[in-house]
Design an enzyme around this catalytic site. Structure first.
Site, PDB file in Angstrom:
ATOM      1  N   SER A 198       0.828  -1.204   0.000  1.00  0.00           N
ATOM      2  CA  SER A 198       0.000   0.000   0.000  1.00  0.00           C
ATOM      3  C   SER A 198       0.859   1.249   0.000  1.00  0.00           C
ATOM      4  O   SER A 198       1.877   1.319   0.701  1.00  0.00           O
ATOM      5  CB  SER A 198      -0.917   0.005   1.235  1.00  0.00           C
ATOM      6  OG  SER A 198      -1.676   1.184   1.299  1.00  0.00           O
ATOM      7  N   CYS A 322      -9.730  -3.629  14.197  1.00  0.00           N
ATOM      8  CA  CYS A 322     -10.052  -5.047  14.029  1.00  0.00           C
ATOM      9  C   CYS A 322     -11.367  -5.359  14.733  1.00  0.00           C
ATOM     10  O   CYS A 322     -11.727  -4.721  15.717  1.00  0.00           O
ATOM     11  CB  CYS A 322      -8.949  -5.924  14.625  1.00  0.00           C
ATOM     12  SG  CYS A 322      -7.355  -5.745  13.815  1.00  0.00           S
TER      13      CYS A 322
END
Length: 379
Positions: A198, A322
């Site tokens: 990324s 998460c």
């Protein structure tokens, strides 16, 4: 301002912004257009792809430009699963992967695939033997991240790659988003089949990324259309984004070669400072990635500490986004088996090569002051 949240995103290098602006303003034609102007844009994209391949020591045709980590992980995991489900419908991953991996696996489970979630030790590391034991005749994919975004734990990718290489019908995917430019990984030597990267984690731009796909591997595309990116990712190519991604890669690899010791020094200074306060528990392993230090301060809410530091123009973060059964708990630390008093009070400090020794010292002093002030308020 002291910015210590570089695992969330980084400040773009000026050179990256300049390369994007030049490509976007001077080579804005559609690379698929047959006229000369379109041909120039196509040539620029081809050069960027060639340069990315050279930097990663892979072949040009193995580079797919994407919009970042989430797309790359989804394309790798779903692309393999849907294309090769005739071989089997079993996938292996770990319990502490990035949400884009875990949620992609859950989506495949709803489609009839089976997923084995490998447990981790106290520091978030998988045991290669557990992966070996989990492999079945119908296993088609292993997906393990290189560096954990929350703890900085470095997974034994080379060992896992050797295991996966013993099974010709099995593919090995690595999420290298947090490791790129900080923890070296040679894709060919590690026997990696697919690898996600990324741009905005390496001082590039948001919305840019690369998925490495080893030559000969076919993916089921998530996007159908004009057949761009060798029929793997349809849609008009983001030429300026690709150029800026490669520029960021070039610069971050230079930093890695010249300044890796600097990151280790920052981490060492921070750890020495934190160890002076017996209330603080350092959760990151000593041998983890040097740019990530995770800690817990039981009795203090992470959000309160973060806001207090923010008022002083210092920026850190709490757990990654998460999924967890408890909104205030780190799913990663919970998977490591840590006590709830640690999983619910975790903070993450993440460096870049741009951070300085003075910034670490200032953070340490301010952090102690904040904890003292909050304790006074708490009674």
């Amino acid at each position: 301002m002291i910015y210590l949240d570089n695992s969330a995103t980084t400040r773009p290098y000026p050179e990256v912004l300049k390369s994007y602006q030049k490509a976007a303003s001077q080579y804005y034609a559609n690379p698929s257009s047959i006229h000369h102007f379109g041909g120039e844009a196509e040539q620029l994209l081809s050069r960027a792809r060639n340069q990315a391949a050279a930097l990663l020591d892979v072949e040009e045709e193995e580079i797919i430009f994407t919009s970042g980590g989430t797309e790359g992980n989804n394309l790798a995991i779903k692309g393999i699963a849907l294309e090769h489900q005739n071989r089997g419908r079993h996938i292996i991953t770990s319990q502490i992967e990035h949400p884009s991996v875990l949620e992609a696996c859950k989506a495949l489970e709803s489609m009839g695939f089976e997923v084995t979630y490998i447990p981790v030790d106290h520091y978030g590391k998988v045991n290669p033997d557990d992966i070996q034991k989990a492999i079945r005749p119908d296993t088609i994919l292993i997906s393990i991240m290189h560096v954990n975004s929350e703890l900085g734990t470095i997974q034994p990718i080379d060992q896992i790659g050797m295991i996966a290489d013993q099974y010709p019908k099995l593919f090995f995917h690595v999420d290298h988003v947090q490791g790129l430019g900080k923890v070296p990984l040679h894709l060919k030597k590690a026997r990696v089949d697919l690898c996600t990267m990324s741009g905005h984690k390496i001082h590039g731009l948001k919305g840019t990324g690369i998925l490495y796909v080893r030559k000969g591997i076919k993916l089921h595309p998530l996007l159908h259309g004009g057949g761009q990116e060798r029929n793997q990712r349809s849609g008009t190519e983001n030429v300026a984004g690709a150029v800026s991604m490669v520029k960021a890669m070039r610069l971050i690899f230079e930093e890695q070669n010249q300044q890796f010791h600097h990151l280790k020094s920052l981490s060492r200074q921070l750890r020495e400072c934190l160890k002076q306060d017996e209330r603080i528990r350092i959760n990151s392993p000593q041998d983890g990635a040097p740019h990530i230090v995770n800690l817990s301060v039981p009795g203090f809410k992470p959000e309160v500490i973060i806001h207090a530091l923010g008022k002083r123009d210092i920026y850190i973060s709490t757990k990654s986004a998460c999924s967890s059964k408890h909104a205030d708990e780190s799913a990663v630390l919970s998977a490591c088996g840590l006590d709830p008093k640690y999983t619910k009070s975790a903070l993450r400090i993440s460096f870049s090569y741009l951070n300085t020794d003075q910034e670490v010292q200032t953070f340490c002093t301010t952090f102690r002051d904040v904890l003292h002030e909050l304790k006074e308020v708490m009674g």
